[in-house]
Design an enzyme around this catalytic site. Structure first.
Site, PDB file in Angstrom:
ATOM      1  CG  ASP A   1      -1.709  -1.192   1.458  1.00 29.47           C
ATOM      2  OD1 ASP A   1      -1.418  -2.229   0.839  1.00 29.47           O
ATOM      3  OD2 ASP A   1      -2.660  -1.125   2.243  1.00 29.47           O
TER       4      ASP A   1
ATOM      5  CG  HIS B   1      -3.145   3.891   1.641  1.00 29.65           C
ATOM      6  ND1 HIS B   1      -4.454   3.762   1.228  1.00 29.65           N
ATOM      7  CD2 HIS B   1      -2.832   2.741   2.273  1.00 29.65           C
ATOM      8  CE1 HIS B   1      -4.918   2.592   1.598  1.00 29.65           C
ATOM      9  NE2 HIS B   1      -3.950   1.936   2.234  1.00 29.65           N
TER      10      HIS B   1
ATOM     11  CG  ASP C   1      -5.197  -0.419  -0.504  1.00 27.39           C
ATOM     12  OD1 ASP C   1      -6.103  -0.702  -1.301  1.00 27.39           O
ATOM     13  OD2 ASP C   1      -5.235  -0.693   0.707  1.00 27.39           O
TER      14      ASP C   1
ATOM     15  CG  ASN D   1      -9.070  -2.515   0.621  1.00 30.56           C
ATOM     16  OD1 ASN D   1      -7.856  -2.560   0.489  1.00 30.56           O
ATOM     17  ND2 ASN D   1      -9.642  -1.924   1.656  1.00 30.56           N
ATOM     18  CG  HIS D   2      -8.256   2.068  -0.103  1.00 29.75           C
ATOM     19  ND1 HIS D   2      -8.760   3.156   0.557  1.00 29.75           N
ATOM     20  CD2 HIS D   2      -7.913   1.182   0.866  1.00 29.75           C
ATOM     21  CE1 HIS D   2      -8.726   2.954   1.855  1.00 29.75           C
ATOM     22  NE2 HIS D   2      -8.204   1.760   2.072  1.00 29.75           N
TER      23      HIS D   2
ATOM     24  CG  HIS E   1      -4.712  -5.164  -1.472  1.00 29.22           C
ATOM     25  ND1 HIS E   1      -3.680  -4.283  -1.306  1.00 29.22           N
ATOM     26  CD2 HIS E   1      -5.629  -4.854  -0.525  1.00 29.22           C
ATOM     27  CE1 HIS E   1      -3.959  -3.467  -0.306  1.00 29.22           C
ATOM     28  NE2 HIS E   1      -5.142  -3.792   0.188  1.00 29.22           N
TER      29      HIS E   1
END
Length: 181
Positions: free
Chosen positions: A8, A10, A36, A68-69, A120
């Site tokens: 991730d 982000h 992510d 998932n993002h 992920h």
């Protein structure tokens, strides 16, 4: 060339620049990002566009899979949707969602030490064979939410890989290479 796998990021644009400087970039280093890319950080769209520029310029050595993002539901609850509206427009947000819909859910990294199945999140109890992964329509996140969520959300009830790894990699002869599924 070696393959570096990243977790991730982000929206941490400057961290992404730094980790790629340290790890190396294509064509000298193959890169696999496990999702992510956005939310939480202040530079989600910049991070996404930077990574996509590598994907466009090095399609055979730079890979991105879905986390998932990378969904409408999550981006509405975190800051990516708002970030796009403040900095650009709803059209930019929708274009990013189209990119996310097209991202593979998994990849296999082939190395001298074996083949590594990468997602992920994890492998859920509903996935029994490689063909179960291939039948997922990744362009419609909402049509198979349970199967997709196993790959993108950690914390789902994952099980061991067992028979998936050997079924995923028959046609790829070179080592240390990533194959999107």
């Amino acid at each position: 060339s070696p393959c570096t796998v990243f977790g991730d990021v982000h929206g941490q644009f400057y961290d992404v620049i730094n980790i790629l400087e340290i790890s190396g970039t294509p064509p000298d280093t193959q890169c696999l990002f496990l999702g992510d890319y956005i939310d939480r950080g202040m530079f989600g769209i910049e991070t996404l566009l930077y990574l996509l520029s590598f994907k466009i310029n090095y399609p055979e050595s730079f890979w991105m899979i879905r986390g998932n993002h990378e969904s409408r539901q999550i981006t509405q609850n975190f800051n990516f949707h708002k970030e796009c509206l403040v900095k650009y427009s709803e059209d930019v947000y929708n274009a990013a969602m189209g990119v996310f819909d097209a991202l593979p859910l998994a990849a296999v990294v082939h190395t001298n030490f074996g083949d590594f199945f990468c997602v992920h999140g994890g492998i859920g109890p509903d996935v029994l064979k490689y063909r179960d992964i291939k039948k997922i329509n990744r362009y419609h996140f909402s049509t198979l939410p349970i199967l997709i969520s196993h790959f993108t959300f950690s914390g789902s009830k994952s099980r061991s890989l067992k028979d998936l790894s050997l079924l995923c990699c028959g046609q790829i002869p070179s080592t240390q290479r990533s194959t999107p599924i």
